[in-house]
Design a protein around this motif. Sequence first.
Motif, mmCIF file in Angstrom:
data_model
loop_
_atom_site.group_PDB
_atom_site.id
_atom_site.type_symbol
_atom_site.label_atom_id
_atom_site.label_comp_id
_atom_site.label_asym_id
_atom_site.label_seq_id
_atom_site.Cartn_x
_atom_site.Cartn_y
_atom_site.Cartn_z
ATOM 1 N N PHE A 1 14.857 7.769 5.834
ATOM 2 C CA PHE A 1 13.613 8.507 6.015
ATOM 3 C C PHE A 1 12.456 7.650 6.541
ATOM 4 C CE2 PHE A 1 15.582 11.563 2.986
ATOM 5 C CZ PHE A 1 15.498 12.689 3.797
ATOM 6 N N PHE A 2 12.466 6.353 6.250
ATOM 7 C CA PHE A 2 11.345 5.507 6.662
ATOM 8 C C PHE A 2 11.732 4.446 7.685
ATOM 9 C CE2 PHE A 2 10.100 6.841 2.273
ATOM 10 C CZ PHE A 2 9.063 7.675 2.661
ATOM 11 N N GLY A 3 13.016 4.310 7.969
ATOM 12 C CA GLY A 3 13.480 3.460 9.054
ATOM 13 C C GLY A 3 13.071 2.005 8.946
ATOM 14 N N LEU A 4 12.518 1.490 10.028
ATOM 15 C CA LEU A 4 12.174 0.075 10.130
ATOM 16 C C LEU A 4 11.206 -0.356 9.037
ATOM 17 C CD1 LEU A 4 12.366 -2.574 11.775
ATOM 18 C CD2 LEU A 4 10.427 -1.750 13.131
ATOM 19 N N GLY A 5 10.265 0.500 8.682
ATOM 20 C CA GLY A 5 9.288 0.151 7.654
ATOM 21 C C GLY A 5 9.940 -0.203 6.330
ATOM 22 N N PRO B 1 4.271 1.441 -0.174
ATOM 23 C CA PRO B 1 4.423 2.281 1.019
ATOM 24 C C PRO B 1 5.203 1.531 2.091
ATOM 25 C CG PRO B 1 2.120 2.144 0.309
ATOM 26 C CD PRO B 1 2.866 1.093 -0.442
ATOM 27 N N SER B 2 5.904 2.259 2.935
ATOM 28 C CA SER B 2 6.755 1.617 3.939
ATOM 29 C C SER B 2 5.969 1.095 5.140
ATOM 30 C CB SER B 2 7.821 2.605 4.431
ATOM 31 O OG SER B 2 7.205 3.727 5.043
ATOM 32 N N ASN B 3 4.645 1.283 5.135
ATOM 33 C CA ASN B 3 3.825 0.747 6.230
ATOM 34 C C ASN B 3 2.867 -0.339 5.751
ATOM 35 O OD1 ASN B 3 2.169 2.419 4.700
ATOM 36 N ND2 ASN B 3 0.994 3.150 6.459
ATOM 37 N N LEU B 4 3.107 -0.891 4.567
ATOM 38 C CA LEU B 4 2.204 -1.894 4.006
ATOM 39 C C LEU B 4 2.270 -3.183 4.828
ATOM 40 C CD1 LEU B 4 0.298 -2.010 1.497
ATOM 41 C CD2 LEU B 4 2.098 -3.311 0.358
ATOM 42 N N PRO B 5 1.119 -3.760 5.203
ATOM 43 C CA PRO B 5 1.121 -5.003 5.982
ATOM 44 C C PRO B 5 1.841 -6.141 5.265
ATOM 45 C CG PRO B 5 -1.045 -3.986 6.021
ATOM 46 C CD PRO B 5 -0.234 -3.211 5.027
ATOM 47 N N VAL B 6 2.464 -7.012 6.060
ATOM 48 C CA VAL B 6 3.272 -8.105 5.506
ATOM 49 C C VAL B 6 2.462 -8.997 4.572
ATOM 50 C CG1 VAL B 6 4.468 -10.244 6.123
ATOM 51 C CG2 VAL B 6 4.963 -8.134 7.374
ATOM 52 N N TRP C 1 0.356 6.933 2.529
ATOM 53 C CA TRP C 1 1.794 7.171 2.474
ATOM 54 C C TRP C 1 2.335 7.694 3.794
ATOM 55 C CZ3 TRP C 1 2.946 4.984 -1.891
ATOM 56 C CH2 TRP C 1 2.050 5.054 -2.971
ATOM 57 N N PRO C 2 3.280 6.994 4.413
ATOM 58 C CA PRO C 2 3.905 7.500 5.641
ATOM 59 C C PRO C 2 4.686 8.788 5.391
ATOM 60 C CG PRO C 2 4.320 5.152 5.372
ATOM 61 C CD PRO C 2 3.738 5.636 4.080
ATOM 62 N N ASP D 1 2.444 1.769 12.579
ATOM 63 C CA ASP D 1 1.886 2.872 13.362
ATOM 64 C C ASP D 1 2.669 4.150 13.066
ATOM 65 O OD1 ASP D 1 0.465 4.390 15.130
ATOM 66 O OD2 ASP D 1 1.572 3.689 16.898
ATOM 67 N N VAL D 2 2.343 4.775 11.919
ATOM 68 C CA VAL D 2 3.083 5.962 11.498
ATOM 69 C C VAL D 2 2.103 7.048 11.056
ATOM 70 C CG1 VAL D 2 5.153 4.721 10.770
ATOM 71 C CG2 VAL D 2 3.273 5.023 9.154
ATOM 72 N N GLU D 3 2.604 8.273 11.043
ATOM 73 C CA GLU D 3 1.810 9.392 10.519
ATOM 74 C C GLU D 3 1.840 9.354 8.999
ATOM 75 O OE1 GLU D 3 1.809 14.306 10.518
ATOM 76 O OE2 GLU D 3 3.231 13.181 11.776
ATOM 77 N N THR D 4 0.698 9.585 8.373
ATOM 78 C CA THR D 4 0.614 9.517 6.922
ATOM 79 C C THR D 4 0.268 10.885 6.340
ATOM 80 O OG1 THR D 4 -1.719 8.864 6.986
ATOM 81 C CG2 THR D 4 -0.083 7.104 6.959
#
Length: 318
Positions: free
Chosen positions: A38-42, A89-94, A141-142, A153-156
């Motif tokens: 569901f969240f792929g690369l993230g 969240p799967s888009n959290l910065p490193v 949340w993505p 760069d995802v929709e939240t």
Amino acid sequence: MNLYVSPSPHIHSGDSISKNMYGVLIALIPAFLVSLYFFGLGALVVTLVSVASCLLFEFLIQKFLMKKEPTLWDGSAILTGVLLAFNLPSNLPVWIIVIGALVAIGIGKMSFGGLGNNIFNPALVGRIFLLISFPAQMTTWPVPEVMSMNYTDVETGATILTLIKDGTGAELPSYVQMLTGDRAGSLGEVGAIALVLGLLFMLWRKIITWHIPVSILATVAAFTGIMYAVDPTQYANPLVHLLSGGLLLGAIFMATDYVTSPLSKAGMIVYGIGIGLLTSVIRLWGSYPEGMSFAIFIMNAFTPLINSYIKPKHFGGN
């Protein structure tokens, strides 16, 4: 005939730290696969960065600060990294993930002396620190996008508990979406079926017992069910509470941590009821839509008290 006297234990179960840690990691595989879908690369980036950072900080602290041989491969640091990632969240910065790993290992674990000495679940320490320090990033949340190759760069969108807390009347995801994981949330909490499969695996392997997860889930179901019966227009159906947020992830994989949970079965039930009540109170009337992390964290602090009053029956005792 010679009589040999040796210290206990005299009967060995075959269990070990690494065996149980890697057993829990195996149980987490279904949830990880769901998060990847569901969240792929993230999901992949967050998990790899979290695990690598936890391993690195454990090595550096043990090697250069504690002056002892690093114990990286017992599985505990890897498990902390995975559980921390599952609460993000799967888009959290490193760079935020790295800070969370440092707090989890450095403060939550090593400051107490390492594995077996920590009072609080290390992954929870890292998660709560990040939630308080970076509330905007930790609550963005993505929206699930199957096998997405995007990272930041995802929709939240809003989580189920946020929609309930806001009271906007927005339509909640269906029960099918809650069960499969097709909803916004932390990358490891979204797939209820996957988490339950992990629970069944750990019960089968006798890595954990039923007492903590069942007492937590039963308490939340009973408490939220009563409130729903009192006013169904204001309070959500108890099944929604059971399938949303980090309840299943926390009840199955975090509250059951050996070091920070009670020793006796009766103590585990008291501990689980406490977590369930606190989670329900925070969800229904607190400022945060989710209360699972705070509930486990608070009950971790009560574990020594529970152990002192509800002691396990000693071998051979009445």
